[in-house]
Motif scaffolding. Structure first.
Motif, PDB file in Angstrom:
ATOM      1  N   PRO A 323       0.814  -1.214   0.000  1.00 40.52           N
ATOM      2  CA  PRO A 323       0.000   0.000   0.000  1.00 40.52           C
ATOM      3  C   PRO A 323       0.847   1.263   0.000  1.00 40.52           C
ATOM      4  CG  PRO A 323       0.088  -0.940   2.191  1.00 40.52           C
ATOM      5  CD  PRO A 323       0.771  -1.922   1.289  1.00 40.52           C
ATOM      6  N   LEU A 324       0.200   2.365  -0.375  1.00 37.83           N
ATOM      7  CA  LEU A 324       0.884   3.661  -0.367  1.00 37.83           C
ATOM      8  C   LEU A 324       0.990   4.223   1.043  1.00 37.83           C
ATOM      9  CD1 LEU A 324      -0.875   5.285  -3.461  1.00 37.83           C
ATOM     10  CD2 LEU A 324       1.372   4.206  -3.386  1.00 37.83           C
ATOM     11  N   GLY A 325       0.060   3.837   1.883  1.00 46.43           N
ATOM     12  CA  GLY A 325       0.042   4.324   3.261  1.00 46.43           C
ATOM     13  C   GLY A 325      -1.098   3.659   4.003  1.00 46.43           C
ATOM     14  N   LYS A 326      -1.401   4.192   5.167  1.00 46.68           N
ATOM     15  CA  LYS A 326      -2.445   3.596   6.004  1.00 46.68           C
ATOM     16  C   LYS A 326      -3.148   4.695   6.787  1.00 46.68           C
ATOM     17  CE  LYS A 326      -2.890  -0.696   8.669  1.00 46.68           C
ATOM     18  NZ  LYS A 326      -3.266  -1.533   7.508  1.00 46.68           N
ATOM     19  N   VAL A 327      -4.472   4.587   6.893  1.00 45.08           N
ATOM     20  CA  VAL A 327      -5.264   5.538   7.676  1.00 45.08           C
ATOM     21  C   VAL A 327      -6.203   4.730   8.561  1.00 45.08           C
ATOM     22  CG1 VAL A 327      -6.906   7.435   7.628  1.00 45.08           C
ATOM     23  CG2 VAL A 327      -5.162   7.262   5.843  1.00 45.08           C
ATOM     24  N   ALA A 435     -15.641  -0.016  -4.589  1.00 48.70           N
ATOM     25  CA  ALA A 435     -15.121  -0.951  -5.585  1.00 48.70           C
ATOM     26  C   ALA A 435     -14.697  -2.227  -4.874  1.00 48.70           C
ATOM     27  CB  ALA A 435     -13.949  -0.339  -6.340  1.00 48.70           C
ATOM     28  N   GLN A 436     -14.602  -3.290  -5.644  1.00 49.13           N
ATOM     29  CA  GLN A 436     -14.268  -4.588  -5.059  1.00 49.13           C
ATOM     30  C   GLN A 436     -13.066  -5.213  -5.749  1.00 49.13           C
ATOM     31  OE1 GLN A 436     -17.464  -7.427  -3.902  1.00 49.13           O
ATOM     32  NE2 GLN A 436     -16.475  -8.847  -5.345  1.00 49.13           N
ATOM     33  N   LEU A 437     -12.125  -5.669  -4.931  1.00 46.14           N
ATOM     34  CA  LEU A 437     -10.981  -6.424  -5.407  1.00 46.14           C
ATOM     35  C   LEU A 437     -11.255  -7.908  -5.209  1.00 46.14           C
ATOM     36  CD1 LEU A 437      -8.124  -4.359  -3.663  1.00 46.14           C
ATOM     37  CD2 LEU A 437      -8.928  -4.090  -6.011  1.00 46.14           C
ATOM     38  N   ASP A 438     -11.046  -8.716  -6.239  1.00 41.82           N
ATOM     39  CA  ASP A 438     -11.244 -10.157  -6.129  1.00 41.82           C
ATOM     40  C   ASP A 438      -9.904 -10.866  -6.083  1.00 41.82           C
ATOM     41  OD1 ASP A 438     -14.073 -10.237  -6.134  1.00 41.82           O
ATOM     42  OD2 ASP A 438     -14.072  -9.840  -8.301  1.00 41.82           O
ATOM     43  N   PHE A 439      -9.795 -11.813  -5.159  1.00 41.34           N
ATOM     44  CA  PHE A 439      -8.534 -12.529  -4.974  1.00 41.34           C
ATOM     45  C   PHE A 439      -8.120 -13.286  -6.230  1.00 41.34           C
ATOM     46  CE2 PHE A 439      -6.278 -16.467  -3.742  1.00 41.34           C
ATOM     47  CZ  PHE A 439      -5.108 -15.887  -3.266  1.00 41.34           C
ATOM     48  N   MET A 461      -6.923 -13.085   0.445  1.00 38.97           N
ATOM     49  CA  MET A 461      -6.966 -11.644   0.190  1.00 38.97           C
ATOM     50  C   MET A 461      -6.187 -10.852   1.242  1.00 38.97           C
ATOM     51  SD  MET A 461      -8.438 -10.003  -2.336  1.00 38.97           S
ATOM     52  CE  MET A 461      -7.549  -8.500  -2.705  1.00 38.97           C
ATOM     53  N   SER A 462      -6.231 -11.293   2.484  1.00 41.06           N
ATOM     54  CA  SER A 462      -5.548 -10.546   3.545  1.00 41.06           C
ATOM     55  C   SER A 462      -4.028 -10.677   3.470  1.00 41.06           C
ATOM     56  CB  SER A 462      -6.044 -11.009   4.929  1.00 41.06           C
ATOM     57  OG  SER A 462      -5.841 -12.400   5.097  1.00 41.06           O
ATOM     58  N   ASP A 463      -3.534 -11.580   2.601  1.00 45.44           N
ATOM     59  CA  ASP A 463      -2.091 -11.620   2.356  1.00 45.44           C
ATOM     60  C   ASP A 463      -1.658 -10.441   1.476  1.00 45.44           C
ATOM     61  OD1 ASP A 463      -1.821 -13.946   3.781  1.00 45.44           O
ATOM     62  OD2 ASP A 463      -1.900 -15.258   2.019  1.00 45.44           O
ATOM     63  N   ILE A 464      -2.636  -9.831   0.823  1.00 47.71           N
ATOM     64  CA  ILE A 464      -2.338  -8.772  -0.153  1.00 47.71           C
ATOM     65  C   ILE A 464      -2.618  -7.388   0.422  1.00 47.71           C
ATOM     66  CG2 ILE A 464      -2.844  -7.901  -2.464  1.00 47.71           C
ATOM     67  CD1 ILE A 464      -3.791 -10.757  -3.161  1.00 47.71           C
ATOM     68  N   VAL A 465      -3.794  -7.207   1.029  1.00 44.94           N
ATOM     69  CA  VAL A 465      -4.169  -5.904   1.587  1.00 44.94           C
ATOM     70  C   VAL A 465      -4.649  -6.070   3.016  1.00 44.94           C
ATOM     71  CG1 VAL A 465      -4.756  -4.874  -0.638  1.00 44.94           C
ATOM     72  CG2 VAL A 465      -6.517  -6.109   0.645  1.00 44.94           C
TER      73      VAL A 465
END
Length: 838
Positions: A323-327, A435-439, A461-465
């Motif tokens: 990721p670019l960052g975290k909020v 929007a939705q990201l699909d694994f 999916m949680s390995d990615i984001v």
């Protein structure tokens, strides 16, 4: 008592007279002091602001502009009365009555500014604004203000009111880097200033007060509020009938279509540098020149799309950088109302426009020190709208958020609000949509960290984001029966690339891409980067070998390992082929180039010498210094992409050299032609030798390392190239219509990655462009020059194939073709030979 009172009255009168005298003296002294060395206003009569240099593409469209300030001059006499009146109503309704200064306004402003906590207010007339912008400066000091008060009446004496208003409407800033009413009209409403309606003119004129904040694109709500004020002034001052104003107030602000995105930023910058070198900065950026260039926008757009797609494919193979960052959720929800307000206030270019946020600025949660888009020439005394409170940090941050129009393919930065590993998806909050990201479509996203090897493939999916991640995504179509849009993770590649395309007929550069995104890196890798071409240099070596007549396409050379002591460097060297242990023994020259055999290339340069190869490459158009040793055979000499593409064009045109043409014609502001450029082809290579090089490269396409090119369904020739340790990947080649070269690599010369050859990394970029460039064009073969001869040979013996022997056609330089015919074997010969065996 009365006498005492009269005494005090006389004292006060004396003090008043003395004070008045002192004020007069102070005024005279101030006038004498501050009027010294004041600039002349006489020059404003004929003064014209810096003009935009417009660059016209091959199809006649304007594809670039060079400027200090983007402005197109229009005379107020060409504007309808309501457009001129709108500026008077907004800024200076008594413009035609006063002599430059509004004394009551100055007193009113001074009183307001002296009040504790009062909003700072200016009382600048149009004349003062012009005086400040064009003659004085924007410094916020009392001395500047006094000089302004002295100089403005002088300007009123030197110029007519119409001349002052003409300067004003053409020099004032309107936001979004637009100066002057014409550019503002084109940007906001897609029409010329002479065609503005009363309501549109009120919007344009109202923008002047705070152009970076209340323009209708940035904030249509504030723009509408300001428009109503200007319309009210138009009616109350008698400029426009009240019934007309009432109708305009009821109408919504309808913006013009979004200006088309200009392509060819790298190309345009190369043109600008060339012009500056010849004519100087001032002429190019302020002189209003008219320039015609060779770029074809459709081809340039195809080239840019192909480079981006190719680099993104390479980048994906290298993993996901995270990721670019975290909020955190609490902070994001606190910002949400402000972000939603930001989107609701943005002006729509289409009635069905739907906006989403670009949250990239949230990655550090630091509001910008200087608001983006602020005008350096805006009135420093008018930083806020009347009665507007000072924004807090969150409000400043929300104001800096980017706004994107929701459309298929648009990229933006969103916030991960939910993850469901069981369903294999994650939800991206875009504020204006989800929007939705699909694994299933993100199994490529192996985590990659700087300096570490790429991690294992993700399993969920949680390995990615993770929740709260700020991620760049590319938006796709809406999911079936849903308000949620599909999306793909995206990232800006670190790996870079370039593409150059040339029309071989007139040597014009029809497309040139210097990198993934010019706005992120202005370094032009097509013209400025010197990189090793690898095996894509071999066609020049093989052509030089043909020209020496020591070799023909069917000459046999041994593809075998050998330790060679380079006589030019004295170093012991053992050339290797790309395939480890891939040696085939005796092999024809044609087959060696087709399979890109390094060992054979070294044997060829040993036989003819590096100087011969360098001389041939120089004649073809390669100007960069080349190494005078045997490693040249493997393309170790660093070249620019533009020169390698032009050298390939020399081969494509059967040996005709001409300098590549980017600028076709240059004229000054009045239309006087300053120069015209055309290719001047010169026959520098033997046409038959150049044709043989093309013939050899056709085999690369038809059965070698570039068979993917067969997709074009037309004759094509080219050569892949991969520098040592996969530091550079190339494909250069051509058809009968276009010559193009594609390159991929890192700016710091780091390896691209295992297996990232020219055929894998660069060829898809070349092919993507060529596929688009050849749409609608019928297949054409390469013309055959005199001096070559095609004969049917026996591949087994290299001799002429008789009528009874299977063979294939091969090209030769006249006089080098075989003359002896392979004798057909009689079956009886086998019996005779068998009887002779002991």
């Amino acid at each position: 008592m009365r006498a005492r009172l009269w005494k005090w009255i006389k004292r006060l009168i004396k003090l008043g007279v003395l004070g008045a005298l002192l004020m007069v003296v102070a005024g005279v002294v101030a006038y004498l002091v501050y009027s010294r060395d004041l600039p002349s206003v006489e020059e404003l009569r004929t003064w014209r602001p810096p003009q935009v240099t417009k660059v016209q593409c091959r199809d006649g469209s304007t594809c670039a502009e060079f400027y200090v300030q983007r402005r197109t001059w229009v005379d107020i006499t060409t504007l309808p009365k309501h457009v001129r009146d709108a500026f008077l109503a907004a800024e200076d309704a008594d413009f035609y009555q006063h002599q430059g200064l509004d004394y009551l306004g100055i007193i009113r402003s001074a009183v307001k500014n002296l009040k504790p906590g009062g909003m700072k207010s200016g009382a600048s007339t149009i004349s003062q604004q012009i005086c400040r912008q064009l003659v004085l400066s924007q410094e916020r000091t009392l001395s500047r203000k006094i000089r302004e008060w002295i100089l403005t009446p002088r300007m009123e004496e030197a110029l007519t009111k119409d001349e002052i208003l003409n300067l004003y409407v053409n020099t004032i800033y309107f936001g979004h880097n637009r100066y002057g009413v014409e550019e503002a009209s084109l940007f906001y409403f897609g029409k010329h200033a002479k065609d503005l309606t009363v309501g549109e003119a009120a919007v344009i004129a109202g923008t002047v007060q705070l152009p970076h904040r209340i323009n209708p694109v940035t904030n249509i709500v504030k723009a509408k509020k300001r428009q109503k004020y200007v319309l009210g002034q138009l009616a109350s001052k008698g400029f426009v009938p009240a019934d007309v104003v009432a109708k305009e107030i009821e109408k919504p602000i309808v913006l013009g279509p979004r200006p088309p995105a200009q392509v060819g930023a790298s190309y345009a910058e190369e043109v600008r540098k060339d012009l500056v070198k010849r004519y100087g900065d001032k002429a190019v950026l302020e002189g209003g020149m008219r320039v015609q260039i060779a770029m074809e926008p459709a081809l340039q757009s195809a080239a840019e799309a192909s480079v981006r797609a190719g680099l993104e494919a390479v980048d994906r193979r290298q993993g996901y950088r995270g990721p670019l960052g975290k909020v955190d959720a609490h902070r994001f929800e606190a910002l949400r109302p402000l972000l939603e307000k930001r989107l609701s206030e943005a002006g729509k270019r289409r009635p069905d426009d739907r906006f989403i946020a670009d949250l990239q600025v949230l990655k550090d949660l630091k509001p910008p020190e200087v608001e983006e888009g602020a005008d350096p020439l805006s009135d420093p005394e008018e930083n806020l709208e009347p009665d507007e409170p000072v924004a807090n940090d969150h409000e400043k941050l929300a104001r800096a958020i980017g706004v994107r129009s929701l459309a298929d393919g648009v990229e933006t930065v969103g916030w991960i609000s939910a993850i469901d590993d069981q369903k294999g998806n994650a939800v991206v909050d875009l504020v204006g949509a989800k929007a939705q990201l699909d694994f299933a479509s993100h199994k490529w996203a192996r985590r990659r960290e700087t300096g570490k090897p790429v991690g294992n493939p993700p399993t969920k999916m949680s390995d990615i984001v993770q929740l709260g991640d700020l991620v760049r995504v590319r938006i796709g179509p809406a999911l079936p029966a849903s308000q949620v849009f599909s999306a793909q993770l995206a990232q800006i590649p670190i790996v870079q690339g370039a593409l150059t395309a040339i029309d071989p007929v007139d040597r014009t550069v029809v497309a040139l891409v210097g990198g993934y995104d010019f706005s992120l890196s202005a370094f032009n890798r097509a013209t400025q980067a010197h990189r090793q071409p690898g095996s894509s240099f071999k066609p020049f070596l093989y052509a030089a070998a043909m020209e020496s007549t020591k070799f023909t396409p069917i000459s046999i050379v041994n593809d075998a390992p050998e330790a060679i002591r380079d006589p030019f460097t004295g170093k012991l060297w053992k050339p290797q082929n790309y395939e480890k242990g891939g040696f085939e023994g005796p092999i024809t020259v044609r087959s060696a180039l087709t399979k890109s055999k390094n060992t054979v290339s070294v044997r060829l340069i040993e036989a003819i010498g590096p100087d011969t190869v360098i001389a041939f490459a120089n004649k073809a158009g390669i100007r960069s210094p080349l190494p005078q040793n045997l490693t040249l055979a493997l393309g170790t000499g660093e070249v620019t992409q533009l020169e390698i593409a032009n050298a390939y064009a020399t081969l494509q045109t059967n040996g005709q050299l001409a300098e590549p043409v980017m600028i076709i014609k240059v004229a000054d502001q009045k239309g006087k032609v300053l120069e015209e450029r055309h290719a001047a082809p010169e026959q520098v290579l033997n046409p038959s030798v150049a044709f043989l090089a093309t013939s050899l490269m056709r085999s690369v396409v038809e059965e070698g390392t570039a068979v993917a090119v067969l997709e074009l369904n037309r004759p094509a020739a080219g050569k892949t190239g991969t520098a040592q340790e996969f530091r550079d990947a190339w494909f250069s080649g051509y058809t009968a219509d276009w010559v193009a070269s594609a390159w991929v690599g890192f700016d710091d010369h780091e390896p691209i990655g295992p297996g990232e050859t020219g055929g894998k990394a660069a060829l898809p970029i070349w092919l993507g462009f060529m596929r688009a460039a050849h749409q609608g064009k019928p297949p054409r073969d390469f013309p055959v020059p005199e001096g070559v001869k095609q004969v049917r040979i026996d591949p087994q013996t290299g001799k002429l194939a008789g009528s009874a022997v299977p063979g294939r056609n091969e090209w030769f330089l006249e006089g080098t073709e075989p003359t002896e015919e392979t004798r057909a074997v009689d079956p009886n010969d086998f019996l005779l030979l068998d009887q002779k065996k002991p």
